[in-house]
Design a protein around this motif. Structure first.
Motif, PDB file in Angstrom:
ATOM      1  N   ALA A 205      -2.657  70.191  40.723  1.00 31.42           N
ATOM      2  CA  ALA A 205      -1.271  70.434  41.108  1.00 31.42           C
ATOM      3  C   ALA A 205      -0.312  69.900  40.050  1.00 31.42           C
ATOM      4  CB  ALA A 205      -0.985  69.785  42.461  1.00 31.42           C
ATOM      5  N   ARG A 206      -0.575  68.692  39.558  1.00 31.63           N
ATOM      6  CA  ARG A 206       0.276  68.099  38.533  1.00 31.63           C
ATOM      7  C   ARG A 206       0.222  68.892  37.228  1.00 31.63           C
ATOM      8  NH1 ARG A 206      -1.971  61.950  39.435  1.00 31.63           N
ATOM      9  NH2 ARG A 206      -1.105  61.629  41.521  1.00 31.63           N
ATOM     10  N   ALA A 207      -0.917  69.523  36.974  1.00 28.22           N
ATOM     11  CA  ALA A 207      -1.085  70.309  35.751  1.00 28.22           C
ATOM     12  C   ALA A 207      -0.473  71.707  35.868  1.00 28.22           C
ATOM     13  CB  ALA A 207      -2.561  70.430  35.399  1.00 28.22           C
ATOM     14  N   GLY A 208       0.077  72.034  37.028  1.00 23.95           N
ATOM     15  CA  GLY A 208       0.761  73.315  37.203  1.00 23.95           C
ATOM     16  C   GLY A 208      -0.076  74.415  37.806  1.00 23.95           C
ATOM     17  N   TYR A 209      -1.212  74.068  38.430  1.00 23.83           N
ATOM     18  CA  TYR A 209      -2.060  75.063  39.088  1.00 23.83           C
ATOM     19  C   TYR A 209      -1.883  74.952  40.604  1.00 23.83           C
ATOM     20  CZ  TYR A 209      -4.380  75.304  34.530  1.00 23.83           C
ATOM     21  OH  TYR A 209      -4.644  75.448  33.187  1.00 23.83           O
ATOM     22  N   ASP A 210      -1.748  76.085  41.254  1.00 20.67           N
ATOM     23  CA  ASP A 210      -1.542  76.122  42.704  1.00 20.67           C
ATOM     24  C   ASP A 210      -2.722  75.445  43.406  1.00 20.67           C
ATOM     25  OD1 ASP A 210      -1.113  76.685  45.362  1.00 20.67           O
ATOM     26  OD2 ASP A 210      -0.866  78.851  45.083  1.00 20.67           O
ATOM     27  N   PRO A 211      -2.507  74.339  44.129  1.00 19.28           N
ATOM     28  CA  PRO A 211      -3.625  73.638  44.756  1.00 19.28           C
ATOM     29  C   PRO A 211      -4.337  74.446  45.837  1.00 19.28           C
ATOM     30  CG  PRO A 211      -1.521  72.714  45.470  1.00 19.28           C
ATOM     31  CD  PRO A 211      -1.228  73.646  44.346  1.00 19.28           C
ATOM     32  N   GLU A 212      -3.658  75.457  46.375  1.00 16.61           N
ATOM     33  CA  GLU A 212      -4.317  76.297  47.377  1.00 16.61           C
ATOM     34  C   GLU A 212      -5.493  77.063  46.784  1.00 16.61           C
ATOM     35  OE1 GLU A 212      -2.015  78.542  50.150  1.00 16.61           O
ATOM     36  OE2 GLU A 212      -0.262  77.247  49.937  1.00 16.61           O
ATOM     37  N   GLU A 213      -5.489  77.234  45.464  1.00 14.60           N
ATOM     38  CA  GLU A 213      -6.607  77.909  44.807  1.00 14.60           C
ATOM     39  C   GLU A 213      -7.894  77.092  44.902  1.00 14.60           C
ATOM     40  OE1 GLU A 213      -7.025  80.863  43.496  1.00 14.60           O
ATOM     41  OE2 GLU A 213      -4.978  81.514  43.928  1.00 14.60           O
ATOM     42  N   ALA A 214      -7.769  75.787  45.121  1.00 10.09           N
ATOM     43  CA  ALA A 214      -8.965  74.968  45.305  1.00 10.09           C
ATOM     44  C   ALA A 214      -9.686  75.363  46.587  1.00 10.09           C
ATOM     45  CB  ALA A 214      -8.595  73.484  45.342  1.00 10.09           C
ATOM     46  N   VAL A 215      -8.922  75.601  47.648  1.00 11.48           N
ATOM     47  CA  VAL A 215      -9.517  76.044  48.913  1.00 11.48           C
ATOM     48  C   VAL A 215     -10.169  77.399  48.730  1.00 11.48           C
ATOM     49  CG1 VAL A 215      -9.039  76.724  51.298  1.00 11.48           C
ATOM     50  CG2 VAL A 215      -7.885  74.723  50.309  1.00 11.48           C
ATOM     51  N   ARG A 216      -9.499  78.297  48.029  1.00 11.55           N
ATOM     52  CA  ARG A 216     -10.059  79.636  47.819  1.00 11.55           C
ATOM     53  C   ARG A 216     -11.341  79.562  46.985  1.00 11.55           C
ATOM     54  NH1 ARG A 216      -4.318  80.784  46.504  1.00 11.55           N
ATOM     55  NH2 ARG A 216      -3.333  81.502  48.445  1.00 11.55           N
ATOM     56  N   PHE A 217     -11.341  78.693  45.968  1.00  8.92           N
ATOM     57  CA  PHE A 217     -12.561  78.558  45.167  1.00  8.92           C
ATOM     58  C   PHE A 217     -13.719  78.073  46.027  1.00  8.92           C
ATOM     59  CE2 PHE A 217     -15.408  75.441  43.246  1.00  8.92           C
ATOM     60  CZ  PHE A 217     -16.156  76.288  42.444  1.00  8.92           C
ATOM     61  N   TRP A 218     -13.500  77.018  46.813  1.00 10.01           N
ATOM     62  CA  TRP A 218     -14.601  76.468  47.608  1.00 10.01           C
ATOM     63  C   TRP A 218     -15.050  77.431  48.699  1.00 10.01           C
ATOM     64  CZ3 TRP A 218     -17.695  73.058  45.872  1.00 10.01           C
ATOM     65  CH2 TRP A 218     -17.252  72.113  44.942  1.00 10.01           C
ATOM     66  N   GLU A 219     -14.152  78.285  49.165  1.00  9.75           N
ATOM     67  CA  GLU A 219     -14.570  79.327  50.101  1.00  9.75           C
ATOM     68  C   GLU A 219     -15.490  80.324  49.405  1.00  9.75           C
ATOM     69  OE1 GLU A 219     -10.777  79.441  53.223  1.00  9.75           O
ATOM     70  OE2 GLU A 219     -10.762  80.721  51.442  1.00  9.75           O
ATOM     71  N   ARG A 220     -15.148  80.686  48.177  1.00  5.36           N
ATOM     72  CA  ARG A 220     -16.023  81.579  47.412  1.00  5.36           C
ATOM     73  C   ARG A 220     -17.349  80.904  47.111  1.00  5.36           C
ATOM     74  NH1 ARG A 220     -11.057  82.555  44.643  1.00  5.36           N
ATOM     75  NH2 ARG A 220     -11.712  81.304  42.834  1.00  5.36           N
TER      76      ARG A 220
END
Length: 264
Positions: A205-220
């Motif tokens: 998140a601090r690096a400018g990446y949407d943290p919600e993408e972490a949930v999507r990655f782990w779902e994949r």
């Protein structure tokens, strides 16, 4: 590291207490206390030596696009991480295994097999944030320290039973080994993984990446695991949390991570 042989249990107990009092540090992002018997210099040397060995033994990807992506994301994550004197290095290894790893001091390996699951920079940031978090929290050095402490405790037990029947000694040491593994080593490994998830989410998140993408990655990633047949290993024998628990925790932490999210 090999522990010296000391026959007097009282000496070992005194050494263990002194090591615990002198060797405790705190993980900055979480405040968790951890046993740390390695100096930062020893930790750096351990990571560098092991990583150089791996680079000689494993094929390294020469794909310019994949390498550019990993370097791009890795540098942004490392820029927001707190690791004094870090020697950050991000290497893409040719492997069908969907995995990544971290060695002490900032040495990060990404297997090509995980990149189809990350799909994009933000998905890769979830993985690299997690691995960078292992480095900043000094999880590798902590595991070595825990192993040394367990070995010392085993020697105390062995010394205290030195006059017992050999069968009693064998049974006691077996019970100690199982108890240490199930009661400390594996739960502690899962705790470290959870801590790296939490810290990594904040890093991305601090690096400018949407943290919600972490949930999507782990779902994949969970879907990928199911396609591979899943794992028959009981949860209490695993080194990592269950995918479902991991995803639930990430969702729980999302509001905190969103507060630090600054799109770039």
């Amino acid at each position: 590291m090999k522990m010296p042989q000391v026959r007097n249990p009282a000496v070992w107990l005194a050494l263990a207490l002194a090591a615990w009092l002198a060797g405790c540090t705190t993980v900055g992002e979480t405040g968790r206390r951890q046993l740390m018997l390695l100096t930062p210099g020893e930790e750096m040397t351990l990571g560098l030596t092991s990583f150089e060995k791996l680079k000689k033994e494993m094929p390294i990807s020469r794909d310019p696009a994949l390498n550019a992506q990993v370097q791009r994301v890795g540098k942004r994550i490392a820029a927001v991480a707190q690791l004094p004197n870090a020697q950050w290095e991000f290497v893409v290894f040719e492997s069908k295994e969907a995995n990544a790893f971290c060695l002490p001091g900032g040495k990060i390996g990404i297997y090509t097999g995980i990149l189809p699951i990350t799909q994009n920079d933000a998905g890769l940031a979830a993985v690299m944030g997690h691995e960078v978090a292992h480095a900043t929290a000094r999880h590798g050095a902590e595991r070595v320290s825990e192993a040394l402490a367990m070995q010392a405790a085993g020697q105390v037990l062995g010394a205290s039973l030195s006059g017992s029947d050999p069968k009693v000694q064998a049974a006691a040491m077996t019970a100690y080994g199982l108890g240490a593994t199930l009661g400390r080593t594996l739960p502690h490994s899962r705790k470290q993984e959870e801590e790296a998830d939490y810290i990594g989410l904040k890093y991305m998140a601090r690096a400018g990446y949407d943290p919600e993408e972490a949930v999507r990655f782990w779902e994949r990633f969970a879907a990928y695991n199911r396609q591979q047949g899943g794992s028959s290993t009981p949860w209490f024998l695993r080194t990592h949390p269950l995918d479902e628990k991991r995803i639930a925790k990430l969702r729980q932490w999302l509001p905190e991570a969103r507060a630090e999210y600054r799109p770039q």
